[in-house]
Design a protein around this motif. Structure first.
Motif, PDB file in Angstrom:
ATOM      1  N   LEU A  25      -2.909   4.530  10.498  1.00 54.32           N
ATOM      2  CA  LEU A  25      -3.543   4.393   9.183  1.00 54.32           C
ATOM      3  C   LEU A  25      -2.537   3.935   8.134  1.00 54.32           C
ATOM      4  O   LEU A  25      -2.869   3.130   7.257  1.00 54.32           O
ATOM      5  N   TYR A  26      -1.301   4.433   8.224  1.00 54.94           N
ATOM      6  CA  TYR A  26      -0.257   3.954   7.314  1.00 54.94           C
ATOM      7  C   TYR A  26      -0.138   2.430   7.402  1.00 54.94           C
ATOM      8  O   TYR A  26      -0.098   1.730   6.388  1.00 54.94           O
ATOM      9  N   ARG A  27      -0.053   1.931   8.650  1.00 56.76           N
ATOM     10  CA  ARG A  27       0.107   0.479   8.835  1.00 56.76           C
ATOM     11  C   ARG A  27      -1.113  -0.276   8.326  1.00 56.76           C
ATOM     12  O   ARG A  27      -0.994  -1.321   7.695  1.00 56.76           O
ATOM     13  N   ALA A  28      -2.305   0.258   8.625  1.00 54.34           N
ATOM     14  CA  ALA A  28      -3.533  -0.427   8.226  1.00 54.34           C
ATOM     15  C   ALA A  28      -3.665  -0.516   6.709  1.00 54.34           C
ATOM     16  O   ALA A  28      -4.174  -1.504   6.167  1.00 54.34           O
ATOM     17  N   LEU A  29      -3.184   0.523   6.012  1.00 52.82           N
ATOM     18  CA  LEU A  29      -3.289   0.546   4.549  1.00 52.82           C
ATOM     19  C   LEU A  29      -2.092  -0.119   3.871  1.00 52.82           C
ATOM     20  O   LEU A  29      -2.058  -0.228   2.644  1.00 52.82           O
ATOM     21  N   GLY A  30      -1.122  -0.536   4.695  1.00 55.53           N
ATOM     22  CA  GLY A  30       0.052  -1.188   4.123  1.00 55.53           C
ATOM     23  C   GLY A  30       0.935  -0.237   3.361  1.00 55.53           C
ATOM     24  O   GLY A  30       1.654  -0.639   2.430  1.00 55.53           O
TER      25      GLY A  30
ATOM     26  N   GLY B  77     -11.499   0.617   5.232  1.00 57.14           N
ATOM     27  CA  GLY B  77     -12.062   0.795   3.894  1.00 57.14           C
ATOM     28  C   GLY B  77     -12.306   2.256   3.576  1.00 57.14           C
ATOM     29  O   GLY B  77     -12.009   2.729   2.462  1.00 57.14           O
ATOM     30  N   LEU B  78     -12.841   2.991   4.557  1.00 57.36           N
ATOM     31  CA  LEU B  78     -13.086   4.415   4.359  1.00 57.36           C
ATOM     32  C   LEU B  78     -11.777   5.168   4.181  1.00 57.36           C
ATOM     33  O   LEU B  78     -11.650   6.038   3.304  1.00 57.36           O
ATOM     34  N   GLY B  79     -10.781   4.820   4.998  1.00 59.16           N
ATOM     35  CA  GLY B  79      -9.478   5.471   4.882  1.00 59.16           C
ATOM     36  C   GLY B  79      -8.857   5.226   3.525  1.00 59.16           C
ATOM     37  O   GLY B  79      -8.279   6.140   2.914  1.00 59.16           O
ATOM     38  N   SER B  80      -8.975   3.991   3.038  1.00 62.94           N
ATOM     39  CA  SER B  80      -8.422   3.656   1.728  1.00 62.94           C
ATOM     40  C   SER B  80      -9.102   4.470   0.630  1.00 62.94           C
ATOM     41  O   SER B  80      -8.452   4.981  -0.293  1.00 62.94           O
ATOM     42  N   ARG B  81     -10.427   4.615   0.723  1.00 61.25           N
ATOM     43  CA  ARG B  81     -11.165   5.366  -0.293  1.00 61.25           C
ATOM     44  C   ARG B  81     -10.777   6.841  -0.268  1.00 61.25           C
ATOM     45  O   ARG B  81     -10.587   7.471  -1.314  1.00 61.25           O
TER      46      ARG B  81
END
Length: 202
Positions: free
Chosen positions: A188-193, A162-166
């Motif tokens: 992080l790329y994978r986690a954020l799709g 969530g923090l990375g997305s923000r």
């Protein structure tokens, strides 16, 4: 399942196997007992039964011939577990070789009773393996139904994602956000799709 079909004849050669676990233990009692039943050759070693690499046992199994009989003073000198015993008995059986224990007369594959007992043991061991597999499968299914996830745990928690997305939505590059989260940018790329462009500094 183990199927034993060894029969004994008067001309069978008795081959002894003696083992102790440490160098300071003595093989003489086993040696005397094996010579007392007319073993023509005795393989001896001082090594823990827990080890799979037992050189003298390997030599014995390589050198035995059809209608020989392997003799031990006790089964725990030969095998470290029921499963190990059954595997060795199967190898002997494939060579047409018998197995006899002086302390456990029921473990004599040269007799009908001994063959029956080891066959029953093999059946029990197979049943136990099937039961363990069934319980494991049922346990995994029940755990999945409760929402338990198997496999490697995620490298980022939901809060970190969530923090990375923000951060990314506010203009921070994925690489910089990954540094702040102490993870690899590909994670992080994978986690954020997101699709990572090779060589990109985004």
């Amino acid at each position: 399942m183990l199927k034993l079909h060894v029969s004994i004849h008067m001309c069978d050669m008795l081959i002894g196997y003696a083992r102790v676990s440490t160098d300071d233990q003595d093989l003489s009692l086993q040696r005397v007992a094996l010579l007392g039943v007319d073993c023509t050759r005795i393989y001896e070693e001082k090594i823990s039964g827990a080890r799979r690499d037992r050189p003298e046992l390997a030599r014995l199994l390589d050198n035995i011939r059809a209608e020989d009989v392997v003799v031990v003073t006790r089964l725990d000198r030969l095998a470290r577990s029921t499963r190990d015993l059954l595997e060795i008995a199967e190898r002997l059986n494939e060579r047409g070789t018998g197995l006899r224990s002086l302390a456990e007369p029921w473990a004599d594959t040269t007799s009908p009773a001994g063959r029956m007992v080891l066959t029953v043991f093999a059946g029990i061991a197979e049943f136990e393996r099937a039961l363990i597999h069934q319980r494991t499968s049922s346990g995994r299914a029940a755990a999945k139904a409760r929402g338990v996830r198997f496999g490697r745990p995620p490298k980022l928690t939901a809060d970190q994602i969530g923090l990375g997305s923000r951060l990314v939505s506010e203009g921070t590059s994925v690489r910089e956000a990954a540094k702040l989260l102490k993870c690899h940018h590909a994670t992080l790329y994978r986690a954020l799709g997101l699709e990572q462009v090779r060589g990109s500094n985004v």
